[in-house]
Structures are given as C-alpha cells and as structure tokens.
Design an enzyme around this catalytic site. Sequence first.
Site, mmCIF file in Angstrom:
data_model
loop_
_atom_site.group_PDB
_atom_site.id
_atom_site.type_symbol
_atom_site.label_atom_id
_atom_site.label_comp_id
_atom_site.label_asym_id
_atom_site.label_seq_id
_atom_site.Cartn_x
_atom_site.Cartn_y
_atom_site.Cartn_z
ATOM 1 N N ARG A 69 -15.227 5.707 -9.713
ATOM 2 C CA ARG A 69 -14.871 5.167 -8.153
ATOM 3 C C ARG A 69 -17.023 4.930 -8.467
ATOM 4 O O ARG A 69 -17.498 3.683 -8.078
ATOM 5 C CB ARG A 69 -15.171 5.910 -7.278
ATOM 6 C CG ARG A 69 -13.625 5.491 -6.719
ATOM 7 C CD ARG A 69 -12.955 5.707 -5.835
ATOM 8 N NE ARG A 69 -11.590 4.591 -4.886
ATOM 9 C CZ ARG A 69 -11.036 5.610 -4.151
ATOM 10 N NH1 ARG A 69 -11.624 5.918 -2.878
ATOM 11 N NH2 ARG A 69 -9.614 4.022 -3.200
ATOM 12 N N LYS A 83 6.861 8.120 -1.743
ATOM 13 C CA LYS A 83 7.342 7.595 -0.372
ATOM 14 C C LYS A 83 8.051 6.267 -0.759
ATOM 15 O O LYS A 83 7.190 5.620 -1.330
ATOM 16 C CB LYS A 83 7.013 7.703 0.871
ATOM 17 C CG LYS A 83 6.596 9.183 1.722
ATOM 18 C CD LYS A 83 6.543 8.669 3.416
ATOM 19 C CE LYS A 83 5.251 9.664 3.102
ATOM 20 N NZ LYS A 83 4.087 9.383 4.353
ATOM 21 N N GLY A 95 -5.371 5.383 -7.021
ATOM 22 C CA GLY A 95 -4.985 7.093 -6.683
ATOM 23 C C GLY A 95 -4.350 7.562 -7.543
ATOM 24 O O GLY A 95 -4.994 7.816 -8.597
ATOM 25 N N GLY A 108 -3.932 2.854 -0.946
ATOM 26 C CA GLY A 108 -4.021 1.825 -0.343
ATOM 27 C C GLY A 108 -4.080 0.498 0.144
ATOM 28 O O GLY A 108 -3.174 0.041 0.515
HETATM 29 C C1 3PG Z 1 -9.476 5.811 -0.228
HETATM 30 O O1 3PG Z 1 -9.564 6.472 -0.923
HETATM 31 O O2 3PG Z 1 -8.268 5.372 -0.054
HETATM 32 C C2 3PG Z 1 -10.166 4.896 0.376
HETATM 33 O O3 3PG Z 1 -11.588 5.330 0.100
HETATM 34 C C3 3PG Z 1 -9.968 4.830 2.211
HETATM 35 O O4 3PG Z 1 -10.335 5.941 2.379
HETATM 36 P P1 3PG Z 1 -9.436 6.165 3.903
HETATM 37 O O5 3PG Z 1 -7.642 6.302 3.573
HETATM 38 O O6 3PG Z 1 -9.656 7.581 5.043
HETATM 39 O O7 3PG Z 1 -9.529 5.436 4.259
#
Ligand code: 3PG
Length: 403
Positions: free
Chosen positions: A38, A199, A352, A375
């Site tokens: 990142r 999930k 992720g 997300g």
């Molecule tokens: C992540 O890693 O999903 C983003 O940096 C957002 O972080 P958060 O899910 O804690 O809002």
Amino acid sequence: MNKLTIRDIDVAGKRVLVRVDFNVPLDEKTGTITDDSRIRAAIPTISYLIDQDARIILCSHLGRPDGKVVESLRLGVVAGHLSRLLGKRVEAAGDCVGPGVEKAVKNLMNGGVLLLENLRFHSAEEENEPGFAKALANLADIYVDDAFGTAHRNHASIVGVTEYLPSVAGLLMEKELEYLGGILESPEHPFGGLVGGAKVTDKVEMLENIMSKVDFILVGGGMAATFLKAKDYEVGLSLIEEERLDTAAGLMGKAEKEGVRLVLPVDVVVADEINAGAKSETVSVENIGPGRRIVDIGERTIEMFSEELRSARTVFWNGPMGINEIPQFATGTRTMAELLSGLDAVTIIGGGSTADVVTNMGLADKMTFISTGGGASLRFLGGKKLPGVEALLDKDQAITVEK
Ligand code: 3PG
Ligand code: MG
C-alpha cells in the site's frame, strides 16, 4: 473515470493534503511492516507532487485505535519506510491537527513531504466531525484522495474535508477505478469470478452485481460450505451462515436464469481440527460426514476450476480457497494463484488476504492489477457508489484554488 485528478490542476508551491491508505500489516512482536504494497502503491502520486514542487502533507489511518492514542499504531515507522523508498526525508508529525502540525506545515519547502500522525487517534475522524475536517482542510490549499482502500468510509479525512478544499483524485485512485471499472463496463469474454474466503455475506453484493456480466463463477473457500448446504449436502462441522442459505440458493437460481455457470467444489479436503498436523483427507462432497470440516478444495475441483480459468480472457479473484494460513490446507489457493499468474488474460485481484497471498508468493508482477482495497473493491464491484469517490470534483467542474 469522470473525476479530476492531480494532473488537471496546478500544484506548484501549493500545500497539498493527500489522503493515503497506509493501513499496512505490522508484525505483532517487532512492529515492523510485513507488507508495504500500500505504501509503494502511493509512490506515483507522491513522486508526481514532488516533481511538481508541491508541499506535500500526507495523512492516513493505521489499524483501529478507536479515538485513542495507541503507541504501537503511530505512523513513525511508515514515515521511515517511505523515506527509504523515496530516497528523501519524510518528516513525521506528532499529531494530525493543532499548532505543532501547523508549524511543521509552515516549514515545509516546495517538494517537501510531511506525514501526519494516525487520523484515528481522534474519534472525530470516524465520526466525520465537521470541526475536525475543517482543521485538516485549514492545513492545505488542495485535497487529493489516493486512499482507494478507505474510499468506502464516510470519514472526516475522506468526505468531510472535501467540503472545504478543491478535491481531486490521486494516481492510485485513478488506476483502481479504471481497472475495477473496466471489468464492470467492458470485460473481455469469457469473464469469470473466482471467489472464496470465509463468508458469503461479504460477497453477496458483488456476486449479485457481476452475475449479469460474467460467464462463470467458481466458488471455493469457507463460503462454499453454505452453498453446498443450500443444496442439501452434509457439511459436517464446517462453518455455515444459516441466515445466508436462502441467499446462496437465490444466487444459484439467478445464475441458472442468466446462463452463468456457477461451479461448486465436487471434492474437498476435510480435517478433524483446524491446525497444522491435523488429520485430513480428500473426499467427494457427498462424503464429508458429520464430524469433520472443509479446509480446502480437492484435486478434482482444482482441475475443474483450472479448466474454466484457462479459457477465460478476464478473471476477478477474491478470497482464498481454503485455510491458507496453514500450509497443509493452502494447496487450492496456491494452485489458483500460480494458474492465474500464467494466464493470457486480464487478471484482477481483490485486496486483503488474496492480495497478500499473491504478493507473498512473488506473483504480484504477473497479475494485471492487484487492488489495494479489500472492502472498498467489493463495494465498488457490488455496483455501489463509494463516498470517497463521489466527494471528488467531476471532470467538467471548474477548479478554484485560493491562496
Ligand atoms: C482496510 O484495510 O480495509 C482499509 O484501510 C480500511 O480500514 P477499516 O476497515 O478499518 O475502515
Ligand atoms: Mg477493512
């Protein structure tokens, strides 16, 4: 992408507040950064602004400190790492608002870089509190959002701040929207989704939205258990989402109606326990039995998935095929990663844990694009608008920068 970017504005000598997503994984014991993807992904924007003689104020969150100062979540370690990557000193501020920060900004030279302290040390960040947003905005003349990974959050540094400053996209934000938008708008066919992870709930929105665009969907990982259960298979101790059985059935019905091949595992690896060294064997999905749980996809499934993927021109992958933290149950995930890396196709990897697998296997360069958003990318592919993107100026909007 219909948003203005840093290329559309004059930033020379201006104070530019850049929201980045430096929420990187840290080693629990040593506090060192275990994956700097990142940070690297934000370099094109930062380098561009340095070359343009802007005065650069970076801001980010790290972890979930919940409005309190948490020593292990200070951004100093990131500032040090970024300094090394840029070959240039990056100063770390002691806070993200207040007199000390204002002074540090005043001392910033053209082409200089300052990194503010973790935004989430202030609860006002996640509450999108206007006073806090305004204090951040007061530090700068222009706002740049390069934090695609956090664009689904309605926070002060993402949305609130755009009320007070001309706001444009950074180069990473632009790239993310182009690649992810591209597979929604004009994917080359055959186009397939490879989905896994724990999930169904996390993936429903995305699956429903891509259903009308894909030719096939391959379902592995923990979530496959819910799909198998919805088809009345005995899945033993595998975790299933009772409240998602109807959703899974609905998705399978929708796939049939749309002529999409939704492929479930035909065989799986099952184990008595989830730990390294647990007794395990591969069985067909009819023979899972009551006392065991699914931990990976089996060989025949790997072969079936591979055959679909080999014919694809576009693939989106999100979610491991098994419990890949345990090497013994990582075969499905690793085989899929290797296969995708060799395809003559557009391969887009969701952020992720899927991104981590690909990066740790050294295959990142062999994929077309790896999203920095977990997300956020699922939300975007779910057809939802991201607040952080919506808040930026459109291409046809005029920009006025006050001095
Ligand atoms: C992540 O890693 O999903 C983003 O940096 C957002 O972080 P958060 O899910 O804690 O809002
Ligand atoms: Mg998250």
